[in-house]
Design an enzyme around this catalytic site. Structure first.
Site, short mmCIF file in Angstrom:
data_model
loop_
_atom_site.label_atom_id
_atom_site.label_comp_id
_atom_site.label_asym_id
_atom_site.label_seq_id
_atom_site.Cartn_x
_atom_site.Cartn_y
_atom_site.Cartn_z
N GLY A 77 0.65 -1.34 0.33
CA GLY A 77 -0.23 0.04 -0.18
C GLY A 77 1.19 1.43 -0.11
N THR A 78 1.66 1.36 0.91
CA THR A 78 2.97 2.24 0.74
C THR A 78 3.22 2.83 -0.33
OG1 THR A 78 3.61 2.03 3.20
CG2 THR A 78 5.57 3.23 1.54
N ASN A 146 -8.23 3.95 8.92
CA ASN A 146 -6.82 2.72 9.44
C ASN A 146 -7.23 2.90 11.29
OD1 ASN A 146 -5.33 4.95 8.62
ND2 ASN A 146 -4.06 3.74 10.02
N SER A 194 -2.88 -3.01 -0.51
CA SER A 194 -2.20 -3.96 -0.46
C SER A 194 -3.12 -5.44 0.06
CB SER A 194 -2.08 -3.09 1.07
OG SER A 194 -0.90 -4.25 2.19
N ALA A 195 -2.33 -6.41 0.08
CA ALA A 195 -2.72 -7.90 0.24
C ALA A 195 -2.79 -7.99 1.62
CB ALA A 195 -1.78 -8.80 -0.13
N HIS A 196 -1.74 -7.29 2.49
CA HIS A 196 -2.03 -8.40 3.95
C HIS A 196 -3.52 -7.57 4.74
CE1 HIS A 196 0.24 -4.91 6.52
NE2 HIS A 196 0.88 -4.36 5.25
N CYS A 319 4.79 3.38 15.23
CA CYS A 319 5.80 3.87 14.73
C CYS A 319 6.64 2.63 14.25
CB CYS A 319 7.04 4.71 15.15
SG CYS A 319 6.21 6.19 15.38
N1 PLP Z 1 -2.83 2.90 3.82
C1 PLP Z 1 -3.50 2.88 4.95
C2 PLP Z 1 -4.69 3.27 5.26
C3 PLP Z 1 -3.46 1.90 5.51
O1 PLP Z 1 -3.77 1.69 6.92
C4 PLP Z 1 -1.51 1.27 5.57
C5 PLP Z 1 -1.36 -0.12 6.20
O2 PLP Z 1 -1.28 -0.05 8.08
C6 PLP Z 1 -0.89 1.40 4.38
C7 PLP Z 1 -1.59 2.45 3.63
C8 PLP Z 1 -0.25 0.40 4.01
O3 PLP Z 1 0.38 -0.60 3.77
P1 PLP Z 1 1.23 -1.48 3.18
O4 PLP Z 1 1.53 -2.27 4.92
O5 PLP Z 1 0.85 -2.34 2.54
O6 PLP Z 1 2.96 -0.56 3.09
#
Ligand code: PLP
Length: 372
Positions: A77-78, A146, A194-196, A319
């Site tokens: 996701g990042t 989140n 994001s998959a996880h 963090c």
């Molecule tokens: N965006 C949101 C809203 C999230 O909750 C997260 C992960 O906690 C991310 C992005 C980042 O995703 P990833 O952990 O796959 O990099």
């Protein structure tokens, strides 16, 4: 084996951090591990690897109402967020003040859209920012938060974007698998997943991109993913992601169970301790998420106390060092310091049972009574 034995009695209610790997994803991963095959190779092993990727792309696109050509695999996701924000090359970027650190960190210079005290995007503020914004403009708003689970008014954002001819990126990392998503019908230009968070492996995600949108790649090299994301593909991760998406699409019963468990938990606590508070309880929230304030005990101490009792929960934002910092989400909602400091996040998922929730309630009350 040792890990499973050690964690046998853990009540895991931290699904928004990461969800347990689904058995379907695990089998799909194991099946491809150990097979040599670079999807770019022309020989049969390469073609088999390519088939794994295309099968997964089709499972994911089906799950989210997109075409296969819209799906660009990333490392999570990042990276999907960063690709959307940096790759679209817009002159001004407007983001909500409650975005994930991936978005906040990618574009620290972006203008921040305010949220209400219930964590809901302030559409009027967005409108006033759009009036001033340089063109081309990109708006980036998460589908669901989140920490609080609050669902954002994506359709209203999309309508305003059309009025001002702006692009829209939506971070749907927490919405995936918890809310119905139809990318092509949504009118959204880019969507991060994001998959996880849905029971796939970590380290794999995707940016879903409108087909005619021009996007500059961040990762350059071999030209994989139609030039939008170079690098030999994470075959096992991709296989696991596709399998998790397919399994997730068949889980309606689990969704009903999850909302029941969450509501049961909240009702039991508020009935016994009326001074406790559920953050944004009256807003539309994700069915699995509960941000709950415990009077008299800070979040970090709560998390440790739950851990000692074998219950895995989160303080709003952790963090990578594991240290807890004050939640920028609760701060943006202008909540009093006491609420910000003493709120933890509980997030349920398909593996949770009535027994888990009863234990959670019992431990929550015990920790509260011991500290007050
Ligand atoms: N965006 C949101 C809203 C999230 O909750 C997260 C992960 O906690 C991310 C992005 C980042 O995703 P990833 O952990 O796959 O990099």
């Amino acid at each position: 084996m040792k890990f499973l034995e050690k964690n046998k009695r853990v009540v895991y209610v931290d699904y928004n951090a990461t969800a347990p790997l689904r058995p379907e994803a695990k089998s799909a991963i194991i099946e491809v591990l150990g097979n040599p095959g670079n999807p770019s190779s022309v020989h049969s092993m390469g073609r088999q690897a390519k088939n794994v990727i295309e099968r997964s792309r089709s499972q994911i696109s089906e799950f989210i109402g997109a075409g296969q050509e819209n799906v660009v695999f990333t490392s999570g996701g990042t990276e999907a967020d960063i690709l959307a924000l940096k790759g679209s090359n817009c002159s001004s970027i407007l983001i909500s003040s409650i975005e994930h650190d991936a978005v906040l960190g990618a574009v620290p210079e972006a203008n921040r859209i305010k949220v209400s005290e219930n964590g809901l995007l302030d559409i009027e503020h967005l409108k006033s920012l759009l009036k001033e914004a340089l063109k081309p403009t990109l708006i980036s708003v998460m589908w669901a938060n989140n920490e609080t689970g609050v669902i954002q008014p994506i359709e209203a954002v999309r309508n305003l974007a059309s009025e001002f001819d702006a692009l829209v990126h939506v971070d749907a990392v927490q919405a995936l698998g918890k809310l119905p998503i139809n990318f092509l019908n949504s009118g959204i230009d880019m969507l991060s997943i994001s998959a996880h968070k849905i029971g796939g492996p970590t380290g794999i995600g995707a940016l879903i991109i409108r087909e005619d949108l021009s996007l500059e790649p961040i990762m350059v090299g071999g030209g994989q993913e139609r030039g939008k994301r170079s690098g030999t593909e994470n075959l096992a991760g991709i296989a696991g992601f596709g399998a998790a998406a397919e399994a997730c699409s068949r889980q309606e019963d689990a969704d009903k169970k999850i909302v029941h468990l969450r509501n049961h938990f909240e009702k039991a606590i508020i009935t016994k301790v009326p001074s406790a508070k559920i953050i944004a309880q009256k807003e539309k929230r994700l069915d699995n998420t509960s941000a709950i304030f415990m009077p008299g005990l800070n979040a970090e101490t709560q998390v440790m106390a739950f851990d000692l009792e074998g219950i895995a929960v989160s303080a709003g934002a952790a963090c990578s060092s594991g240290k807890v910092k004050q939640s920028h989400v609760l701060k943006a909602m202008n909540l009093p310091d006491e609420l910000i400091n003493n709120t933890i996040r509980i997030s349920f998922g398909w593996q949770n049972s009535e027994e888990d929730v009863n234990r959670l309630i019992e431990v929550w009350l015990k920790i509260y009574q011991d500290s007050n």
